[in-house]
Design an enzyme around this catalytic site. Structure first.
Site, short mmCIF file in Angstrom:
data_model
loop_
_atom_site.label_atom_id
_atom_site.label_comp_id
_atom_site.label_asym_id
_atom_site.label_seq_id
_atom_site.Cartn_x
_atom_site.Cartn_y
_atom_site.Cartn_z
N ASN A 21 31.98 43.14 37.93
CA ASN A 21 32.67 44.43 37.82
C ASN A 21 32.63 44.80 36.34
O ASN A 21 33.37 44.23 35.54
CB ASN A 21 34.11 44.29 38.32
CG ASN A 21 34.92 45.56 38.06
OD1 ASN A 21 34.38 46.59 37.68
ND2 ASN A 21 36.24 45.46 38.25
N LYS A 23 33.63 47.38 34.94
CA LYS A 23 34.74 48.26 34.53
C LYS A 23 34.16 49.40 33.68
O LYS A 23 33.01 49.78 33.89
CB LYS A 23 35.83 47.46 33.81
CG LYS A 23 36.26 46.23 34.63
CD LYS A 23 37.53 45.60 34.19
CE LYS A 23 37.85 44.41 35.11
NZ LYS A 23 39.13 43.79 34.80
N HIS A 108 41.15 48.05 43.21
CA HIS A 108 41.31 47.15 42.05
C HIS A 108 42.71 47.38 41.47
O HIS A 108 43.21 48.50 41.45
CB HIS A 108 40.23 47.44 41.00
CG HIS A 108 40.18 46.38 39.95
ND1 HIS A 108 41.09 46.35 38.92
CD2 HIS A 108 39.37 45.31 39.79
CE1 HIS A 108 40.83 45.28 38.17
NE2 HIS A 108 39.79 44.64 38.68
N GLU A 110 43.72 47.64 38.59
CA GLU A 110 43.78 48.65 37.53
C GLU A 110 43.89 50.05 38.12
O GLU A 110 44.56 50.91 37.57
CB GLU A 110 42.55 48.50 36.61
CG GLU A 110 42.66 47.25 35.73
CD GLU A 110 41.34 46.60 35.34
OE1 GLU A 110 40.28 47.22 35.48
OE2 GLU A 110 41.40 45.43 34.88
N GLU A 179 42.71 38.86 43.29
CA GLU A 179 42.74 38.94 41.84
C GLU A 179 44.19 39.01 41.37
O GLU A 179 44.78 40.10 41.34
CB GLU A 179 42.00 40.20 41.36
CG GLU A 179 40.54 40.24 41.74
CD GLU A 179 39.74 41.11 40.78
OE1 GLU A 179 38.75 40.61 40.24
OE2 GLU A 179 40.10 42.27 40.56
N GLY A 185 41.61 39.54 32.69
CA GLY A 185 41.38 39.85 31.29
C GLY A 185 42.31 39.12 30.34
O GLY A 185 42.38 39.43 29.15
N SER A 220 39.60 36.16 35.01
CA SER A 220 39.18 35.22 33.96
C SER A 220 38.27 34.11 34.49
O SER A 220 38.37 32.96 34.06
CB SER A 220 40.39 34.65 33.24
OG SER A 220 41.12 35.69 32.59
P1 13P Z 1 38.16 39.40 34.06
O1 13P Z 1 37.09 38.49 34.63
O2 13P Z 1 37.73 40.07 32.80
O3 13P Z 1 39.48 38.71 33.97
O4 13P Z 1 38.35 40.58 35.13
C1 13P Z 1 38.54 40.27 36.46
C2 13P Z 1 38.47 41.53 37.24
O5 13P Z 1 39.35 42.36 37.18
C3 13P Z 1 37.27 41.75 38.08
O6 13P Z 1 37.45 42.82 38.93
#
Ligand code: 13P
Length: 256
Positions: A21, A23, A108, A110, A179, A185, A220
């Site tokens: 992903n 982002k 997601h 976010e 997640e 992150g 992560s």
């Molecule tokens: P990270 O791997 O950067 O923690 O992000 C995970 C994520 O949100 C994947 O959709």
């Protein structure tokens, strides 16, 4: 509910599935370098994992162009719940299909947190994707406060409920990604045991005909922790953020 026709097929966890992903990252130039690196690495790899990248909308044409004919598939990070019409800024599943997208991430954390997406809307998006022929990657996960309050299962169950309510046929066509918000992150990964516990809970909620859908872990995931996570019984791969932006890390995760 039962008369909905889905163009996407059922999904099963026969092979490890690793989805990047991106982002809101990338540029035409950096994408090219990243994709070339992944393609070159896959050519010499063991092919044990199914790999995909989910790019920002404007780059889907570029990704489609570079990855066509390779074993790597691609998709989007969101999709509209609507087929077409006056929805400024939205992108429909049929549009994604024109760029040969196989996947659309929905819900997601976010987007749930920053764009006010409700549990019902996320399930509608999953359904719109599968109807058009795109496999939804349905994200669930609790915040740190919810975990500390002992609400993990309640939160996950509430996020899954609108999807389950749409019927077994849709669930069987959906990849589910766990997640935990506190692990995204942050460099804090759920331990393999913590992740497995939630994955087992999720699988237990699924209807009999959808028990074998892939359950991905995200938060992560890095080359040094991927193998122990993916070794757990109910963890069938990963949804990778930061490490998916570095070709060698993404490849190392896919071979973990
Ligand atoms: P990270 O791997 O950067 O923690 O992000 C995970 C994520 O949100 C994947 O959709």
């Amino acid at each position: 509910m039962t008369d909905v026709q889905y163009k996407s097929g059922p999904v099963t966890r026969s092979k490890t599935l690793v989805i990047g992903n991106w982002k809101m990252n990338g540029s035409l130039e950096s994408n090219r370098t990243l994709l070339d690196g992944i393609v070159a690495g896959v050519a010499g790899g063991d092919g044990k994992a199914t790999m995909a990248v989910c790019a920002p909308f404007p780059y889907l044409a570029q990704v489609a162009d570079v990855l066509a004919g390779t074993s790597i598939s691609w998709g989007a990070q969101d999709v509209s719940a609507h087929d077409k019409g006056a929805y400024t800024g939205e992108v429909s599943a049929s549009m994604l299909l024109e760029f040969n997208c196989s996947w659309a991430i929905v819900g997601h954390s976010e987007r749930r947190a920053m764009h006010g997406e409700t549990v019902e809307l996320v399930a509608d998006k999953a359904q719109a994707a599968a109807k058009a022929g795109i496999t939804p990657v349905f994200c669930v996960g609790e915040s740190l406060a919810e975990r500390e309050a002992g609400q993990v299962q309640t939160v996950i169950a509430a996020q899954l409920a609108p999807l389950l309510a749409k019927g077994d046929e849709l669930v069987a066509r959906t990849v589910i990604a766990y997640e935990p918000v506190w692990a995204i992150g942050t460099g804090k990964t759920a331990s393999p045991e913590q992740a497995q516990e939630v994955h087992a809970f999720i699988r237990a909620q699924l209807p009999t005909t959808a028990k074998e859908v892939p359950l991905l872990y995200g938060g992560s995931v890095k080359p040094d922790n991927a193998a122990t996570l993916f070794a757990m019984d109910d963890i069938d791969g990963g949804l990778i953020g930061g490490a998916a932006l570095v070709a060698k890390d993404f490849l190392a995760i896919a071979t973990a």
